[in-house]
Design a protein around this motif. Structure first.
Motif, PDB file in Angstrom:
ATOM      1  N   VAL A  88      30.764 112.635  27.637  1.00 35.51           N
ATOM      2  CA  VAL A  88      31.926 113.451  27.378  1.00 35.51           C
ATOM      3  C   VAL A  88      31.370 115.054  27.628  1.00 35.51           C
ATOM      4  CG1 VAL A  88      33.881 114.449  26.345  1.00 35.51           C
ATOM      5  CG2 VAL A  88      33.543 112.053  26.564  1.00 35.51           C
ATOM      6  N   GLN A  89      31.813 115.956  28.406  1.00 40.67           N
ATOM      7  CA  GLN A  89      31.206 117.431  28.425  1.00 40.67           C
ATOM      8  C   GLN A  89      32.415 118.066  27.686  1.00 40.67           C
ATOM      9  OE1 GLN A  89      30.062 118.501  32.353  1.00 40.67           O
ATOM     10  NE2 GLN A  89      28.749 116.613  32.770  1.00 40.67           N
ATOM     11  N   ILE A  90      31.799 118.855  26.866  1.00 37.21           N
ATOM     12  CA  ILE A  90      32.824 120.120  26.257  1.00 37.21           C
ATOM     13  C   ILE A  90      32.135 121.422  26.607  1.00 37.21           C
ATOM     14  CG2 ILE A  90      33.802 120.948  24.141  1.00 37.21           C
ATOM     15  CD1 ILE A  90      33.308 118.048  22.816  1.00 37.21           C
ATOM     16  N   ALA A  91      32.873 121.965  27.393  1.00 39.61           N
ATOM     17  CA  ALA A  91      32.460 123.308  28.223  1.00 39.61           C
ATOM     18  C   ALA A  91      33.118 124.525  27.351  1.00 39.61           C
ATOM     19  CB  ALA A  91      32.677 123.521  29.442  1.00 39.61           C
ATOM     20  N   VAL A  92      32.247 125.577  26.719  1.00 41.10           N
ATOM     21  CA  VAL A  92      33.133 126.709  25.820  1.00 41.10           C
ATOM     22  C   VAL A  92      32.945 127.915  27.032  1.00 41.10           C
ATOM     23  CG1 VAL A  92      33.145 128.187  24.147  1.00 41.10           C
ATOM     24  CG2 VAL A  92      32.511 125.745  23.686  1.00 41.10           C
ATOM     25  N   THR A  93      33.859 128.493  27.438  1.00 40.49           N
ATOM     26  CA  THR A  93      33.693 129.614  28.329  1.00 40.49           C
ATOM     27  C   THR A  93      34.319 130.816  27.712  1.00 40.49           C
ATOM     28  OG1 THR A  93      36.188 129.175  29.410  1.00 40.49           O
ATOM     29  CG2 THR A  93      34.234 127.977  30.263  1.00 40.49           C
ATOM     30  N   ASN A  94      33.814 132.151  27.923  1.00 37.84           N
ATOM     31  CA  ASN A  94      34.259 133.315  27.715  1.00 37.84           C
ATOM     32  C   ASN A  94      33.879 134.397  28.619  1.00 37.84           C
ATOM     33  OD1 ASN A  94      31.419 132.855  26.183  1.00 37.84           O
ATOM     34  ND2 ASN A  94      31.893 135.191  26.395  1.00 37.84           N
ATOM     35  N   THR A 147      29.418 129.938  30.649  1.00 41.63           N
ATOM     36  CA  THR A 147      29.963 128.690  30.278  1.00 41.63           C
ATOM     37  C   THR A 147      28.781 127.850  29.771  1.00 41.63           C
ATOM     38  OG1 THR A 147      31.489 128.490  32.110  1.00 41.63           O
ATOM     39  CG2 THR A 147      30.961 126.333  30.755  1.00 41.63           C
ATOM     40  N   VAL A 148      28.840 127.441  28.518  1.00 43.65           N
ATOM     41  CA  VAL A 148      28.181 126.741  27.634  1.00 43.65           C
ATOM     42  C   VAL A 148      28.451 125.235  27.434  1.00 43.65           C
ATOM     43  CG1 VAL A 148      26.555 126.544  25.590  1.00 43.65           C
ATOM     44  CG2 VAL A 148      26.983 128.715  26.365  1.00 43.65           C
ATOM     45  N   THR A 149      27.832 124.227  28.159  1.00 40.40           N
ATOM     46  CA  THR A 149      28.506 122.830  28.203  1.00 40.40           C
ATOM     47  C   THR A 149      27.458 122.022  27.296  1.00 40.40           C
ATOM     48  OG1 THR A 149      29.249 123.367  30.394  1.00 40.40           O
ATOM     49  CG2 THR A 149      29.193 120.916  29.404  1.00 40.40           C
ATOM     50  N   ALA A 150      28.268 121.138  26.361  1.00 38.62           N
ATOM     51  CA  ALA A 150      27.518 120.221  25.509  1.00 38.62           C
ATOM     52  C   ALA A 150      27.951 119.003  25.766  1.00 38.62           C
ATOM     53  CB  ALA A 150      27.874 120.485  23.991  1.00 38.62           C
ATOM     54  N   VAL A 151      27.000 117.963  26.135  1.00 38.44           N
ATOM     55  CA  VAL A 151      27.183 116.771  26.696  1.00 38.44           C
ATOM     56  C   VAL A 151      26.807 115.675  25.651  1.00 38.44           C
ATOM     57  CG1 VAL A 151      26.688 115.109  28.493  1.00 38.44           C
ATOM     58  CG2 VAL A 151      26.321 117.518  28.929  1.00 38.44           C
ATOM     59  N   PHE A 152      27.918 115.041  25.258  1.00 36.83           N
ATOM     60  CA  PHE A 152      28.085 113.779  24.397  1.00 36.83           C
ATOM     61  C   PHE A 152      27.883 112.630  24.998  1.00 36.83           C
ATOM     62  CE2 PHE A 152      29.716 117.858  22.375  1.00 36.83           C
ATOM     63  CZ  PHE A 152      29.007 117.673  20.976  1.00 36.83           C
ATOM     64  N   ALA A 153      27.243 111.506  24.341  1.00 33.91           N
ATOM     65  CA  ALA A 153      27.039 110.361  24.823  1.00 33.91           C
ATOM     66  C   ALA A 153      28.340 109.620  24.191  1.00 33.91           C
ATOM     67  CB  ALA A 153      25.876 109.848  24.598  1.00 33.91           C
TER      68      ALA A 153
END
Length: 407
Positions: free
Chosen positions: A336-342, A399-405
């Motif tokens: 699951v990818q959670i992206a934070v954009t600003n 955009t900084v994206t954190a990828v969770f398994a």
């Protein structure tokens, strides 16, 4: 606790004084049965003088009225004799009814006693259930500041401080473990530096000898001089290798980032982040949009995952234009990818590959405080949780994206 004891003593004295004052007032009260029965008899005498008879059904003290004759009377009650209209009347009375002062004083003292017992019980409960556990905690911050971390904090079943004491003990254990790890790291780092320093001495001595020989023309043969120069180059490369090890040790091993792998729901993570940042962003008038996502089970450490997203969010607020921050979700079968954009990103694309390095700060951070460790820590944590983190810039939006398994 001393202040509470003084208050408790003062309240106890006040209760005792209240008992004394009330009893003194009741004892000094002259409006008791010994006087009230005369009032009733006087009223009845007046009725007999007027009407020739009197009704005692509503009397409290007078129990009987009859004409006084020559017969013998046998009774345990008190009586008085009055002459009314030329005849003698006997008035029997009793002052030991419910209005008796002793009975009334007993009721008043019983009520005051119950109130006093309840009040003292509440005060003692506050003392032993709230203040006593808190007093045991009062010296903990001072002891922690001195480094006294060995003594455990005893957990209790206290409904007010039980969980708090447990949390304090967990904090103490974590601080103690962190202190031990720091000492071990310092020891390992010193041993490494001593070892590398000793290893560097050998090539340095060789270079020094080769340089002295060349300066004194001990090797007139050109071929021999080339061999000496190659040997010096080899020793320099060897020293560079040792220096690289020192740099790596000083940059990569300064943090001990432990991860407790487990499972948690995506909704838990997002609720923690949104719960903290919604109010904060409203206050600074920044739009905060959370995209739609499908709840699922993730693999990793929930606390560390929260730390990762908080670091990303703080960077978005610190280096963005403050207009809008958005969470965007995407998923596949394994992650699951959670992206934070600003918006408002002023970071150059050439600087983008370096933002996850330790102690690195871009040109856009000259007037902004920071250590250059936030995103470095994020990458270390994500990789320890079998995840990844990356960043991209497009038209001033980062955009900084954190990828969770997935679990």
């Amino acid at each position: 606790m001393k202040a509470f004891n003084r208050i408790f003593s003062a309240v106890t004295v006040a209760i005792i004084l209240l008992f004394a004052v009330v009893n003194m007032i009741l004892a000094a009260d002259k409006t008791d049965g010994s006087r009230q029965y005369r009032v009733e008899i006087s009223r009845l005498v007046h009725e007999i003088e007027t009407n020739g008879s009197a009704d005692i059904s509503e009397c409290v003290y007078v129990t009987n009225i009859e004409r006084y004759g020559e017969k013998f009377y046998s009774t345990d009650s008190d009586y008085v004799i009055y002459e009314i209209n030329g005849e003698l009347y006997r008035f029997d009375y009793n002052i030991n009814g419910y209005s008796n002062k002793t009975y009334f004083m007993g009721i008043v003292n019983a009520i005051l006693g119950v109130i006093a017992i309840l009040f003292i019980a509440v005060m003692l409960y506050i003392k032993y259930a709230i203040l006593a556990p808190f007093e045991r905690l009062s010296n903990l911050p001072y002891e922690f500041s001195k480094g006294n971390l060995t003594a455990p904090v005893t957990e209790t079943k206290n409904r007010f401080f039980g969980k708090f004491l447990w949390g304090i003990d967990v904090l103490r254990e974590n601080i103690e473990q962190q202190k031990q790890r720091e000492l071990e790291m310092q020891k390992e780092k010193k041993m490494l530096l001593l070892s590398l320093s000793h290893d560097i001495k050998t090539p340095l001595s060789a270079i020094k000898l080769y340089s002295a020989a060349l300066s004194k023309n001990l090797y007139p043969d050109t071929e021999k001089q080339h061999k000496i120069a190659e040997s010096i180059t080899e020793k320099v490369d060897e020293i560079e290798g040792y220096v690289s090890q020192i740099i790596t040790a000083s940059r990569e091993d300064f943090l001990s980032l432990e991860v407790n792998m487990g499972e948690f729901y995506l909704s838990e993570l997002i609720e923690k982040i949104t719960g903290y940042y919604r109010e904060k962003l409203v206050l600074i008038k920044t739009d905060f949009n959370v995209g739609k996502y499908k709840n699922c089970l993730l693999s990793g450490d929930l606390s560390r995952s929260i730390e990762v997203l908080q670091n990303i969010m703080e960077n978005a607020l610190k280096y963005g234009d403050g207009r809008r921050v958005e969470l965007i979700f995407s998923e596949d079968g394994e992650c699951v990818q959670i992206a934070v954009t600003n918006g408002g990103c002023t970071l150059g694309k050439d600087d983008l590959p370096h933002i996850f390095e330790s102690f690195w700060r871009g040109a856009n951070a000259e007037n902004i405080g920071g250590s250059g460790l936030g995103l470095y820590i994020c990458r270390q944590l994500m990789r320890k949780m079998n995840g990844e983190i990356f960043a991209e810039i497009d038209n001033g939006i980062i955009t900084v994206t954190a990828v969770f398994a997935r679990a």
